[in-house]
Design an enzyme around this catalytic site. Structure first.
Site, PDB file in Angstrom:
ATOM      1  N   LYS A   1       0.856  -1.179   0.000  1.00  0.00           N
ATOM      2  CA  LYS A   1       0.000   0.000   0.000  1.00  0.00           C
ATOM      3  C   LYS A   1       0.892   1.228   0.000  1.00  0.00           C
ATOM      4  CE  LYS A   1      -3.815  -2.057   2.523  1.00  0.00           C
ATOM      5  NZ  LYS A   1      -4.592  -1.932   3.739  1.00  0.00           N
TER       6      LYS A   1
ATOM      7  N   HIS B   1       1.481   7.025   2.606  1.00  0.00           N
ATOM      8  CA  HIS B   1       0.806   8.303   2.377  1.00  0.00           C
ATOM      9  C   HIS B   1       1.079   9.297   3.501  1.00  0.00           C
ATOM     10  CE1 HIS B   1      -2.281   7.228   5.283  1.00  0.00           C
ATOM     11  NE2 HIS B   1      -2.409   6.052   4.677  1.00  0.00           N
TER      12      HIS B   1
ATOM     13  N   HIS C   1       1.059   8.351   7.222  1.00  0.00           N
ATOM     14  CA  HIS C   1       2.124   7.550   7.825  1.00  0.00           C
ATOM     15  C   HIS C   1       3.232   8.384   8.443  1.00  0.00           C
ATOM     16  CE1 HIS C   1       0.555   4.312   5.058  1.00  0.00           C
ATOM     17  NE2 HIS C   1       0.531   3.740   6.237  1.00  0.00           N
TER      18      HIS C   1
END
Length: 563
Positions: free
Chosen positions: A124, A127, A130
């Site tokens: 994933k 982004h 995080h």
RNA sequence: GCGCCCAUAGCUCAGUUGGAUAGAGCAACGGCCUUCUAAGCCGUGUGCCGGGGGUUCGAAUCCCUCUGGGCGCACCA
């Protein structure tokens, strides 16, 4: 030399109050002209049966004046003015001799602390959300290390779980190999989003995903190979970001690391009589604590993240014998950690009390919650690149002749973003906005870095100047306020550690920079005619740069010599 | 429905663990570069600290209650 303690002892001599109690009551007056420390006499009024202002007047007369310039009585307050000359000399000499160690201590000596942070999910995107965990965790890690703790930074990678079943289904149906090589995360995100779209139409895909994850857990070849491939591709991308942020971990033991340690945990829970069946799943009942049960095994027999977190905690205790085990994970998971810690306690692990969940708010964008499932994310890499390029533009405008423009832009731009994340109380949500985050005026990372560069510029120009400092002349309000701030560096770090709140340090650094700029604007340093005063001022400048550099470094931000 | 968190200036936020006249930044307006980096400094204005009650010598801070918002409540992490 601890002035608070010295003053507390003076008061203790003249009253029946305990030293510790006095220290707790001592405060810093709202304005510098009111003194450096203040003691409120209201509590004494009760025991002494006298008006507070009378008490403070009497104390003012009777108290010993060593180390003090004067003592004043103002209403019910007793205000202390410390002797500036000896204080300034003492503080500045200490900073200049300790340099990069100034602010450190050894209070954590011999204590191991595990800090889990960042923890992105494999396959994933990394982004903007995080960075919250990454920045807070990194700051806590560094601050604690600076105080002598033996810190272990763990990136608990999300590299296990049903999501991999979904990804395997998606991979086998829709992957574009070429795109996967070029932009792995984007392609993995695309097929992950596609899976959720398709699964809405065809729910049987979910069952298929669960089957593939079960196969992965059982060690089947095809699933394992695909999983490894996705993990390798993701890690390569993540490392690009960690390099930009200059962050390193001591351990990358993620969820998959515990896949072979889970049976033992389940057995232990069962032996201790805590495991019960409920709707086909195996759970630990937590009714007596008024929280929902902790699920250990799903009805299909596969483990769940709670099981892995239990295994991880036990593994960490056995491996590191931690003094604290810190989880820097978003606040929405507060209940999950409550369940984990409570289960550990029920299992008889008294060290469950040493486990701490350090929560933080959401990163929101225009009132929308960022959702990976919908592909609705802002990549952190894009934000960081944008920050760097905007900084570069600014340099072209303001300082065209600067050398190493790219390097400076990187440090200032990325520093601005990290600083913005660490500026406010971590429980607060961050309203994400490019313009707010990349506005470099006012209380921002670039402001502090600029202050540092200014200070360094003076020090370069004054190189070779060796007169003896005369601290008695360094006595303006602006100068003394700066000295007092510099003296409080260690206290700020300790307070930040105690509350697991890096913003305390961030705000402290802003205060130092503000005080410096005030001083800088009002007094000339290099062209100061009095050599003793000039030398003292130069020492104050150097001490400021040391504090800013050490402080920013603890937040994971680099300084630049020129900007 | 239950639980946790939050509400302070137009906006974004501090508020030293209950203390003195509630503070910063942004935005707006005005001033300061032939002298140490103007990404700076100085000045101007703004508050029912969400409402109500209580504890206290003293409350933005502690307790109760109401309102408004966020998040979480078993097989996702």
């Amino acid at each position: 030399m601890n002035y608070k303690k010295i003053i507390a002892e003076k008061i203790h001599e003249k009253t029946n109050m305990g030293i510790e109690n006095i220290e707790k009551l001592l405060e810093i007056p709202p304005k510098p002209e009111m003194g450096d420390y203040a003691f409120p006499c209201f509590q004494l009024a009760k025991t002494m049966k006298k008006a507070p202002n009378l008490i403070s007047q009497e104390l003012k007369e009777s108290i010993s004046k060593d180390y003090l310039e004067k003592v004043e009585s103002m209403g019910g307050y007793l205000n202390f003015f410390i002797d500036k000359n000896s204080y300034t000399k003492h503080i500045l000499e200490m900073v200049l001799s300790q340099k990069e160690k100034y602010g450190s201590s050894d209070i954590g000596k011999g204590k191991n602390v595990v800090v889990e942070y960042s923890s992105p999910n494999i396959a994933k995107p990394f982004h903007v959300g995080h960075l919250y965990s990454t920045a807070i965790g990194n700051a806590l890690y560094k601050m604690m290390k600076f105080q002598g703790y033996n810190t272990i930074g763990v990136n608990h990678l999300g590299d296990w779980g049903t999501q991999f079943g979904k990804l395997i289904v998606a991979y086998k149906r829709w992957v574009d190999e070429e795109a996967l090589e070029k932009e792995p995360i984007n392609e993995l995100l695309r097929i992950y989003v596609k899976f959720h779209d398709e699964a809405e139409k065809d729910p049987s895909l979910e069952d298929l995903a669960r089957m593939h994850f079960k196969n992965l857990e059982d060690g089947c070849k095809e699933e394992t190979e695909l999983w490894q491939r996705m993990k390798d591709l993701s890690l390569k991308e993540f490392n690009k970001i960690y390099d930009m942020l200059n962050i390193k971990f001591d351990s990358l033991a993620g969820e998959s690391f515990y896949s072979d340690k889970m049976d033992a945990v389940v057995d232990e829970i069962e032996i201790k009589g805590l495991l019960t069946e409920s709707n086909g799943a195996l759970v630990v009942n937590l009714d007596e604590y008024n929280i929902p049960p902790c699920i250990i095994k799903k009805s299909d027999g596969a483990t769940i993240y709670a099981t892995r977190d239990l295994a991880a905690a036990i593994y960490r205790k056995n491996t590191y014998d931690f003094y604290k085990n810190i989880y820097v994970v978003g606040s929405p998971q507060a209940l999950h950690f409550k369940q984990i810690f409570t289960t550990l306690k029920l299992m008889g692990h008294e060290w469950a009390k040493d486990c701490v969940h350090v929560g933080f708010g959401l990163v929101k964008f225009a009132d929308k919650k960022l959702s990976t499932r919908k592909g609705d994310v802002i990549f952190l890499e894009d934000l960081l690149n944008e920050a760097v390029s905007r900084t570069l533009e600014l340099i072209e405008q303001k300082n065209t002749n600067l050398e190493n423009k790219e390097d400076v832009a990187k440090k200032v731009g990325i520093g601005a973003v990290v600083f913005a994340y660490l500026k406010n109380n971590r429980e607060r949500d961050i309203m994400f906005s490019f313009d707010d985050m990349l506005n470099f005026d006012g209380e921002t990372g670039p402001y502090v870095q600029y202050t540092y560069a200014r200070g360094k510029s003076i020090l370069r120009k004054a190189e070779g100047f060796t007169s003896k400092a005369d601290f008695s002349k360094l006595n303006s309000t602006e100068e003394f306020e700066l000295v007092k701030l510099i003296a409080g560096f260690n206290e700020a770090i300790l307070s930040a550690i105690n509350k697991y709140e890096p913003s305390i340090l961030t705000r402290y650094i802003i205060d130092v920079a503000k005080a410096f700029n005030k001083f800088y604007n009002q007094y000339s340093i290099i062209s100061c005619e009095d050599e003793g005063l000039k030398a003292a001022r130069l020492q104050l400048v150097e001490a400021t740069t040391i504090v800013i550099k050490n402080g920013l470094s603890l937040l994971g931000i680099d300084v630049v010599e020129k900007m």
